[in-house]
Write a protein that holds these residues in place. Sequence first.
Motif, short mmCIF file in Angstrom:
data_model
loop_
_atom_site.label_atom_id
_atom_site.label_comp_id
_atom_site.label_asym_id
_atom_site.label_seq_id
_atom_site.Cartn_x
_atom_site.Cartn_y
_atom_site.Cartn_z
N PRO A 66 1.22 -0.59 0.10
CA PRO A 66 0.07 0.15 0.16
C PRO A 66 0.87 1.43 -0.29
CG PRO A 66 0.12 -0.80 2.22
CD PRO A 66 0.56 -2.05 1.01
N VAL A 67 0.42 2.41 -1.07
CA VAL A 67 1.26 3.91 -0.77
C VAL A 67 -0.18 4.72 -1.19
CG1 VAL A 67 2.96 4.88 -2.61
CG2 VAL A 67 3.50 2.94 -1.84
N VAL A 68 0.01 5.86 0.04
CA VAL A 68 -0.67 7.00 -0.63
C VAL A 68 -0.10 7.71 -1.77
CG1 VAL A 68 -0.89 9.64 0.23
CG2 VAL A 68 -1.65 7.35 1.64
N PHE A 69 -1.13 8.06 -2.88
CA PHE A 69 -0.35 8.73 -3.80
C PHE A 69 -0.95 10.14 -3.15
CE2 PHE A 69 0.51 4.95 -6.03
CZ PHE A 69 2.17 5.23 -6.93
N ARG A 70 -0.65 11.56 -3.31
CA ARG A 70 -1.08 12.54 -2.91
C ARG A 70 -0.64 13.46 -4.09
NH1 ARG A 70 1.26 14.74 2.38
NH2 ARG A 70 2.89 15.03 1.18
N ASP A 71 -1.80 14.39 -4.78
CA ASP A 71 -1.69 15.46 -6.01
C ASP A 71 -1.84 16.34 -5.27
OD1 ASP A 71 -1.97 17.41 -7.93
OD2 ASP A 71 -4.03 16.30 -8.79
N ARG A 72 -0.74 17.43 -5.18
CA ARG A 72 -0.10 18.61 -4.00
C ARG A 72 -1.47 20.02 -5.11
NH1 ARG A 72 2.40 19.36 0.24
NH2 ARG A 72 3.74 17.44 0.79
N ALA A 73 -1.65 19.97 -6.58
CA ALA A 73 -2.56 21.19 -6.80
C ALA A 73 -3.37 20.66 -6.87
CB ALA A 73 -1.88 20.48 -8.34
N ALA A 74 -3.99 19.92 -6.02
CA ALA A 74 -5.85 19.56 -6.36
C ALA A 74 -6.05 19.33 -4.57
CB ALA A 74 -6.34 18.09 -6.87
N ASN A 75 -5.17 19.56 -3.91
CA ASN A 75 -4.94 19.01 -2.66
C ASN A 75 -5.72 17.51 -2.33
OD1 ASN A 75 -5.05 18.79 0.25
ND2 ASN A 75 -6.37 20.47 0.66
N TYR A 76 -5.50 16.48 -2.99
CA TYR A 76 -6.69 14.98 -2.80
C TYR A 76 -4.95 13.66 -3.00
CZ TYR A 76 -8.99 11.41 -5.39
OH TYR A 76 -9.33 10.30 -5.60
N TRP A 102 -3.26 7.77 7.51
CA TRP A 102 -4.40 7.96 6.27
C TRP A 102 -5.77 7.60 7.31
CZ3 TRP A 102 -4.80 9.24 2.00
CH2 TRP A 102 -6.34 9.15 1.34
N GLU A 103 -6.81 7.72 6.43
CA GLU A 103 -8.46 8.14 7.79
C GLU A 103 -7.96 6.32 8.23
OE1 GLU A 103 -10.50 8.32 4.55
OE2 GLU A 103 -9.96 9.82 3.33
N ASP A 104 -7.57 5.48 8.15
CA ASP A 104 -7.88 3.98 8.93
C ASP A 104 -7.04 4.01 10.19
OD1 ASP A 104 -5.83 3.94 7.64
OD2 ASP A 104 -5.91 1.81 6.30
N GLY A 105 -5.82 5.30 10.19
CA GLY A 105 -5.47 5.41 11.67
C GLY A 105 -4.01 4.49 11.32
N ASN A 106 -4.01 3.83 9.32
CA ASN A 106 -2.61 3.24 10.27
C ASN A 106 -1.54 4.49 9.09
OD1 ASN A 106 -3.14 0.83 10.70
ND2 ASN A 106 -4.09 0.18 8.45
N THR A 107 -0.41 4.08 8.96
CA THR A 107 0.85 4.79 8.31
C THR A 107 1.33 4.88 6.64
OG1 THR A 107 1.39 5.88 10.56
CG2 THR A 107 2.94 5.96 9.12
N TYR A 108 1.20 4.93 6.07
CA TYR A 108 1.70 4.31 4.33
C TYR A 108 2.56 5.53 3.88
CZ TYR A 108 -2.40 1.93 5.00
OH TYR A 108 -3.69 1.09 5.56
N PRO A 109 4.27 5.14 3.44
CA PRO A 109 4.67 5.87 2.41
C PRO A 109 3.68 6.34 1.64
CG PRO A 109 5.41 3.81 2.09
CD PRO A 109 3.52 3.25 2.76
N VAL A 110 3.96 8.19 1.83
CA VAL A 110 3.45 8.61 0.47
C VAL A 110 4.34 9.30 -0.67
CG1 VAL A 110 4.30 11.17 2.07
CG2 VAL A 110 2.09 10.93 0.32
N VAL A 111 3.65 9.71 -2.05
CA VAL A 111 4.73 10.03 -2.81
C VAL A 111 3.51 11.44 -3.75
CG1 VAL A 111 5.07 9.64 -5.62
CG2 VAL A 111 5.16 7.80 -4.04
N ASP A 112 4.87 12.44 -3.58
CA ASP A 112 3.56 13.65 -4.38
C ASP A 112 3.61 13.19 -5.42
OD1 ASP A 112 2.84 14.35 -1.52
OD2 ASP A 112 5.56 15.46 -1.74
N VAL A 113 2.69 13.54 -6.41
CA VAL A 113 2.31 13.68 -7.29
C VAL A 113 2.44 15.23 -8.13
CG1 VAL A 113 2.30 11.30 -8.05
CG2 VAL A 113 0.24 13.14 -8.11
#
Length: 82
Positions: A11-21, A37-48
């Motif tokens: 699992p990885v979180v992808f974050r769009d900085r331009a749209a705050n999504y 993340w919303e479920d309380g777990n910590t995941y690596p985040v990749v900014d796109v």
Amino acid sequence: MRQRIHPEYGPVVFRDRAANYAFLTRSTMTSEKTIEWEDGNTYPVVDVEISDVSHPFYTGTARVLDTAGRVERFERRYGKKG
């Protein structure tokens, strides 16, 4: 399939900085940065830079991403049409 030659798939979180999504999915990408993340777990985040939420094709809006005045330099060099 050969063992131990493929990257970890998790699992990885992808974050769009331009749209705050941000969205959670599975990927082989990794990152040193993490996010809770919303479920309380910590995941690596990749900014796109762009995703389906901010892409002009999906949103129907056009954005000009101008770096160092390239559009103005082009218009000065070749003249503005219109």
